[in-house]
Design an enzyme around this catalytic site. Sequence first.
Site, PDB file in Angstrom:
ATOM      1  N   GLU A  58       0.871  -1.167   0.000  1.00 31.14           N
ATOM      2  CA  GLU A  58       0.000   0.000   0.000  1.00 31.14           C
ATOM      3  C   GLU A  58       0.912   1.223   0.000  1.00 31.14           C
ATOM      4  O   GLU A  58       1.589   1.505   0.983  1.00 31.14           O
ATOM      5  CB  GLU A  58      -0.910   0.006   1.230  1.00 31.14           C
ATOM      6  N   ASP A  69      -4.587  10.121   8.865  1.00 24.72           N
ATOM      7  CA  ASP A  69      -3.264   9.660   9.274  1.00 24.72           C
ATOM      8  C   ASP A  69      -2.887  10.155  10.660  1.00 24.72           C
ATOM      9  O   ASP A  69      -3.152  11.299  11.027  1.00 24.72           O
ATOM     10  CB  ASP A  69      -2.204  10.131   8.272  1.00 24.72           C
TER      11      ASP A  69
END
Length: 277
Positions: A58, A69
């Site tokens: 990924e 994030d």
Amino acid sequence: MTTPITSGAVSTVEHTIARRRSEGGGALIGYLPVGFPTLTDSIDAAVALVANGVDIIELGLPYSDPVMDGAVIQAATQQALANGFKLRHGFEAIRAITAQVDAPVLVMTYWNPVLQYGVERFADDLRAAGGAGLITPDLIPDEADDWMTASERSDLDRVFLAAPSSSDARLVQAIEASRGFVYTVSTMGTTGARAGVDAAARILVERLRAVGCTSACVGLGISTPEHVREILGYADGAIVGSALVKALTDGGVQAVARLALDLAAGANNIRPASTPQ
């Protein structure tokens, strides 16, 4: 609601996950951002993941507003941006990685960069570089008509997210729209290594299975072989991100290789018997 499109083409991601399950283990998916700490290092680190047991890469595209994030990944992507990362570097990295390994490379990206680049153009360039598809954390199936069309035309996977807060109707939408797997968010919040895996992950996978999901991979908070082994007891894949990025931050490519080898032991339910490559 977006109408699912199906082509019958074989997804390399689906094939990889099915193969790993048939072998008695599960798919290990490793996340790293492009361009951190340098573009060359990020390519070398991604190749090292596969050399040491990671099944699917990924690859994250740095973005100025990474809402999903956590601190470790944010710091890495902000450094990549400060170093001059451009979207073309993402395609360059994919091309360099797929020239060296056979593992599928999925791109994790927020949707705005794709829109700015042009959805059709992005799909064409991703396919030309050897990419397998996109994970789009801030794109919901209701708003994905352009991506559904472009990804189908370009034979690219599209991975949508399912969260513990998702209704059953939303889970069905994610299943019908996804190609490759459904990204099963283990806990509410941002990415980041945690001491334990949230019990909500198992419940969410059970809910997905109940409404027809055949490929669910769990991400957020997974950082040890024990976490990987636990997740693969009920899911099809385990996604590790922040722990790998921290290893790259602290110890470079060799540290990433060592951690990948260790994590792969959890995916195979055995202890590693070799040294990192």
